[in-house]
Design an enzyme around this catalytic site. Structure first.
Site, mmCIF file in Angstrom:
data_model
loop_
_atom_site.group_PDB
_atom_site.id
_atom_site.type_symbol
_atom_site.label_atom_id
_atom_site.label_comp_id
_atom_site.label_asym_id
_atom_site.label_seq_id
_atom_site.Cartn_x
_atom_site.Cartn_y
_atom_site.Cartn_z
ATOM 1 N N ASP A 11 0.805 -1.224 0.000
ATOM 2 C CA ASP A 11 0.000 0.000 0.000
ATOM 3 C C ASP A 11 0.839 1.276 0.000
ATOM 4 O O ASP A 11 0.396 2.310 0.500
ATOM 5 C CB ASP A 11 -1.046 -0.013 1.125
ATOM 6 C CG ASP A 11 -0.453 0.161 2.509
ATOM 7 O OD1 ASP A 11 0.699 -0.243 2.710
ATOM 8 O OD2 ASP A 11 -1.156 0.716 3.384
ATOM 9 N N ASP A 16 6.673 -0.544 2.549
ATOM 10 C CA ASP A 16 6.082 -1.350 1.473
ATOM 11 C C ASP A 16 7.024 -1.402 0.270
ATOM 12 O O ASP A 16 7.252 -2.464 -0.317
ATOM 13 C CB ASP A 16 4.754 -0.734 1.035
ATOM 14 C CG ASP A 16 3.698 -0.823 2.113
ATOM 15 O OD1 ASP A 16 2.994 -1.831 2.171
ATOM 16 O OD2 ASP A 16 3.600 0.129 2.916
ATOM 17 N N ASP A 40 -1.930 3.574 2.422
ATOM 18 C CA ASP A 40 -0.949 4.475 3.060
ATOM 19 C C ASP A 40 -0.140 5.206 1.983
ATOM 20 O O ASP A 40 1.095 5.207 2.009
ATOM 21 C CB ASP A 40 -0.031 3.658 3.978
ATOM 22 C CG ASP A 40 0.792 4.550 4.896
ATOM 23 O OD1 ASP A 40 0.562 5.775 4.894
ATOM 24 O OD2 ASP A 40 1.667 4.024 5.605
ATOM 25 N N TRP A 79 1.364 10.891 6.367
ATOM 26 C CA TRP A 79 2.051 9.616 6.123
ATOM 27 C C TRP A 79 1.950 9.243 4.644
ATOM 28 O O TRP A 79 2.876 8.673 4.069
ATOM 29 C CB TRP A 79 1.421 8.488 6.942
ATOM 30 C CG TRP A 79 1.483 8.641 8.423
ATOM 31 C CD1 TRP A 79 2.058 9.669 9.132
ATOM 32 C CD2 TRP A 79 0.945 7.741 9.400
ATOM 33 N NE1 TRP A 79 1.900 9.455 10.466
ATOM 34 C CE2 TRP A 79 1.223 8.284 10.672
ATOM 35 C CE3 TRP A 79 0.248 6.535 9.315
ATOM 36 C CZ2 TRP A 79 0.831 7.658 11.852
ATOM 37 C CZ3 TRP A 79 -0.147 5.908 10.487
ATOM 38 C CH2 TRP A 79 0.146 6.461 11.740
ATOM 39 N N THR A 127 1.160 -6.366 2.589
ATOM 40 C CA THR A 127 1.789 -5.441 3.543
ATOM 41 C C THR A 127 0.961 -4.164 3.696
ATOM 42 O O THR A 127 1.472 -3.140 4.144
ATOM 43 C CB THR A 127 3.249 -5.125 3.118
ATOM 44 O OG1 THR A 127 3.243 -4.611 1.787
ATOM 45 C CG2 THR A 127 4.106 -6.364 3.177
ATOM 46 N N ASN A 178 -3.321 -1.414 9.499
ATOM 47 C CA ASN A 178 -3.708 -2.162 8.292
ATOM 48 C C ASN A 178 -5.069 -2.840 8.460
ATOM 49 O O ASN A 178 -5.778 -3.075 7.484
ATOM 50 C CB ASN A 178 -2.656 -3.217 7.941
ATOM 51 C CG ASN A 178 -1.452 -2.604 7.256
ATOM 52 O OD1 ASN A 178 -1.516 -1.487 6.754
ATOM 53 N ND2 ASN A 178 -0.339 -3.341 7.244
ATOM 54 N N TRP A 245 8.015 -2.988 9.907
ATOM 55 C CA TRP A 245 6.726 -3.689 9.892
ATOM 56 C C TRP A 245 6.653 -4.636 8.682
ATOM 57 O O TRP A 245 6.558 -5.847 8.810
ATOM 58 C CB TRP A 245 5.575 -2.676 9.786
ATOM 59 C CG TRP A 245 5.420 -1.764 10.945
ATOM 60 C CD1 TRP A 245 5.036 -2.104 12.218
ATOM 61 C CD2 TRP A 245 5.608 -0.337 10.949
ATOM 62 N NE1 TRP A 245 4.977 -0.973 12.992
ATOM 63 C CE2 TRP A 245 5.313 0.118 12.255
ATOM 64 C CE3 TRP A 245 5.987 0.601 9.992
ATOM 65 C CZ2 TRP A 245 5.392 1.455 12.619
ATOM 66 C CZ3 TRP A 245 6.057 1.934 10.346
ATOM 67 C CH2 TRP A 245 5.773 2.353 11.641
ATOM 68 N N ASP A 246 6.681 -4.027 7.497
ATOM 69 C CA ASP A 246 6.444 -4.807 6.279
ATOM 70 C C ASP A 246 7.690 -5.595 5.859
ATOM 71 O O ASP A 246 7.583 -6.710 5.340
ATOM 72 C CB ASP A 246 6.044 -3.853 5.142
ATOM 73 C CG ASP A 246 4.763 -3.091 5.457
ATOM 74 O OD1 ASP A 246 4.067 -3.460 6.424
ATOM 75 O OD2 ASP A 246 4.466 -2.120 4.742
HETATM 76 O O1 RIB Z 1 0.916 -0.507 11.169
HETATM 77 C C1 RIB Z 1 1.985 -0.660 10.293
HETATM 78 C C2 RIB Z 1 1.510 -0.661 8.868
HETATM 79 O O2 RIB Z 1 1.045 0.660 8.567
HETATM 80 C C3 RIB Z 1 2.598 -0.971 7.875
HETATM 81 O O3 RIB Z 1 2.105 -1.778 6.832
HETATM 82 C C4 RIB Z 1 3.047 0.383 7.392
HETATM 83 O O4 RIB Z 1 3.486 0.318 6.048
HETATM 84 C C5 RIB Z 1 1.856 1.279 7.598
HETATM 85 O O5 RIB Z 1 1.105 1.433 6.455
HETATM 86 CA CA CA Z 2 2.213 -1.066 4.486
#
Ligand code: RIB
Ligand code: CA
Length: 308
Positions: A11, A16, A40, A79, A127, A178, A245-246
């Site tokens: 996203d 990502d 995002d 963001w 992701t 997400n 995260w991703d």
């Molecule tokens: O909460 C983390 C997620 O939110 C991740 O996928 C990051 O890319 C954001 O979009």
């Molecule tokens: Ca993401």
């Protein structure tokens, strides 16, 4: 050994893009297609970055799809804007033309078609939110058995969520973004029989993007992928708390040996003040969650993969 077939649905956030950049270095994974979900990000620059990165990596044979789904709870605008900056990185703009193809059909139709045509079950690496996957299953319910598993960055099991109730009044802070973007879509996937491997905040909280790691990437910037990664992370270091995260989710595909996993029974809260919560509930939907990771080995892995 045959390669694992993968579709990446991302996203358009910084991690990502770097997840895609990690996935495409994996020799044991064959990426059939990439779908960008408009969560995002702003979708046009996010798709543009995706295609330019694939050109840079010599993967302009893999098609990209632009999903047209909508979520219930938009990501904060600030963001979402980072993709505009990445789209202007000099290293991504050496050429005037983009070669990686953008399919004409929507991203969700593209995903459904890729699954239908796949010779064997596919891993969906997601992701971002699960909305595009849910839409693809609405279009073609018969492809559900073609999804071998969903490896998903999402959820918070035994830790607080990251949806700040000050920014999102009326919420209790238990949800991860997400899931929160579209709780009904995640709920729909929870009702399916698809195996879910979750990379929740419980594990990502232990894997921050540190200044040291960004400096290490910068010091090996003679490698184009390290330069892209260092620049991307530099853009978000000011946010005070960026995590893998991703990228941590994606690394599980290439190096599952670095992780331990644990089974949980859960419910997905669809509505109300906890909408988007992934709640542990005995008797609920079984999922597998990434539980622990060898953090130094993970850092070493990405430094090595991006040294090209
Ligand atoms: O909460 C983390 C997620 O939110 C991740 O996928 C990051 O890319 C954001 O979009
Ligand atoms: Ca993401």
């Amino acid at each position: 050994m045959p390669k694992e077939l993968v579709i990446h649905d991302h996203d358009g956030g910084i991690d990502d893009f770097l997840s895609l950049m990690l996935l495409l270095t994996m020799e044991d994974a064959q990426t059939l297609g990439v779908v960008v979900t408009p969560a995002d990000c702003y979708i046009k620059p996010a798709v543009s970055v995706t295609r330019k990165m694939m050109d840079l990596m010599g993967h302009s044979d893999i098609p990209v799809g632009e999903s047209t789904v909508r979520g219930l709870n938009p990501f904060p605008r600030v963001w979402r804007q980072t993709c505009f900056a990445v789209d202007h990185f000099p290293i991504l703009n050496d050429k005037e033309r983009i070669d990686t193809p953008l399919v004409q059909e929507s991203g969700q139709q593209f995903m459904a078609r890729l699954l239908r045509e796949a010779p064997e079950p596919v891993t969906l690496l997601v992701t971002g939110p699960l909305t595009t996957v849910a839409a693809a299953l609405d279009i073609a319910p018969e492809v559900e058995p073609k999804i071998g598993r969903i490896v998903w960055m999402g959820g918070a099991l035994n830790v607080p969520g990251n949806v700040d109730p000050v920014m999102e009044p009326g919420q209790d802070g238990a949800s991860e973004w997400n899931v929160y973007w579209d709780p009904p879509a995640a709920y729909q996937i929870w009702q399916s029989r698809i195996p879910i491997v979750l990379c929740p905040l419980d594990i990502t909280n232990h894997v921050p993007v540190t200044s040291e790691l960004v400096h290490q990437l910068g010091r090996q910037r003679e490698y184009p992928l390290s330069e892209v990664a260092a620049l991307c992370y530099a853009l978000v270091m000011k946010q005070g708390g960026y995590f893998f995260w991703d990228v941590l989710t994606t690394a599980y595909i290439g190096r599952p040996d670095l992780y331990t996993v644990r089974e949980w029974e859960t419910v997905l809260v669809r509505d109300g003040i906890s909408q988007g919560r992934t709640q542990i509930a005995p008797g609920g939907r079984k999922i597998t969650a990434l539980d622990t990771v060898d953090v130094p080995a993970f850092y070493a892995y990405i430094l090595n993969q991006w040294a090209r």
